[in-house]
Design an enzyme around this catalytic site. Structure first.
Site, mmCIF file in Angstrom:
data_model
loop_
_atom_site.group_PDB
_atom_site.id
_atom_site.type_symbol
_atom_site.label_atom_id
_atom_site.label_comp_id
_atom_site.label_asym_id
_atom_site.label_seq_id
_atom_site.Cartn_x
_atom_site.Cartn_y
_atom_site.Cartn_z
ATOM 1 N N HIS A 165 -5.652 -0.491 4.989
ATOM 2 C CA HIS A 165 -5.234 0.910 4.869
ATOM 3 C C HIS A 165 -6.405 1.785 5.319
ATOM 4 O O HIS A 165 -7.379 1.943 4.592
ATOM 5 C CB HIS A 165 -4.877 1.204 3.410
ATOM 6 N N THR B 17 0.845 -1.190 0.000
ATOM 7 C CA THR B 17 0.000 0.000 0.000
ATOM 8 C C THR B 17 0.881 1.240 0.000
ATOM 9 O O THR B 17 1.972 1.246 0.579
ATOM 10 C CB THR B 17 -1.007 0.011 1.179
ATOM 11 N N CYS C 20 -2.830 8.458 7.165
ATOM 12 C CA CYS C 20 -3.458 7.125 7.166
ATOM 13 C C CYS C 20 -2.549 6.125 7.878
ATOM 14 O O CYS C 20 -1.362 6.370 8.059
ATOM 15 C CB CYS C 20 -3.673 6.636 5.732
#
Length: 184
Positions: free
Chosen positions: A46, A23, A29
């Site tokens: 994520h 990711t 995040c």
């Protein structure tokens, strides 16, 4: 490690036996690498925000609270046991200075929410690389049960250099171990 599976923002993917989960764009995040070593089952989640405040939630993976619980639900439906699942996390950076906003530091709020939800669910957090001001890319080799992160400083790992970069790395890659906490 033939299968490279990209996990988008507010997304989760699982792999069993083998696979490279990756990711990008982990600024504020957080990426969470879940693994059940007995099943060689791994998941990469994520999340974007700490709590689901959206009525009629359309995407559980967008939020730490619903994303973690849905990932655990899907893993246990594949035979995983919560008592065996461990997690490593990366991200939660402070990407922007917010003046006068009521939101505060989203990255820090994400970190705190992830810690709280994992503790509530009885899932062991084994390592983390969180905070700071730099985005990260997170890679998880399910077969080798090894996870790596890379601080993104303008380098693009999407250009096919992922395999070369992984080959040069060693296990661990600057993870901070997380001390055992009481589960009260």
């Amino acid at each position: 490690m033939n299968d490279k599976i990209t996990v988008g923002i507010a997304d989760m993917k699982m792999a069993k036996g083998s696979g490279l989960l990756i990711t990008y764009a982990l600024g504020s995040c957080i990426g969470l690498c879940f693994q059940d070593p007995a099943l060689h089952l791994g998941a990469l989640l994520h999340i974007m925000l700490p709590m689901n405040m959206e009525a009629g939630r359309k995407n559980a993976f967008k939020y730490a609270d619903t994303g973690i619980r849905e990932t655990l639900r899907q893993m246990t439906s594949q035979g995983a046991l919560k008592s065996r699942i461990t997690v490593k996390i990366a991200g939660g950076a402070k990407m922007f200075e917010v003046k006068g906003g009521g939101l505060g530091n989203i990255g820090q709020r994400n970190i705190e929410s992830v810690h709280t939800i994992l503790r509530q669910e009885g899932v062991r957090l084994t390592a983390e690389n969180v905070g700071g001001t730099v985005a990260r890319t997170l890679l998880f080799d399910v077969a080798g049960r090894i996870s790596f992160f890379k601080r993104d400083r303008g380098q693009n790992l999407r250009d096919g250099s992922v395999r070369k970069w992984l080959i040069r790395k060693t296990a661990g890659s600057c993870w901070s171990p997380v001390p055992m906490r009481s589960r009260s």
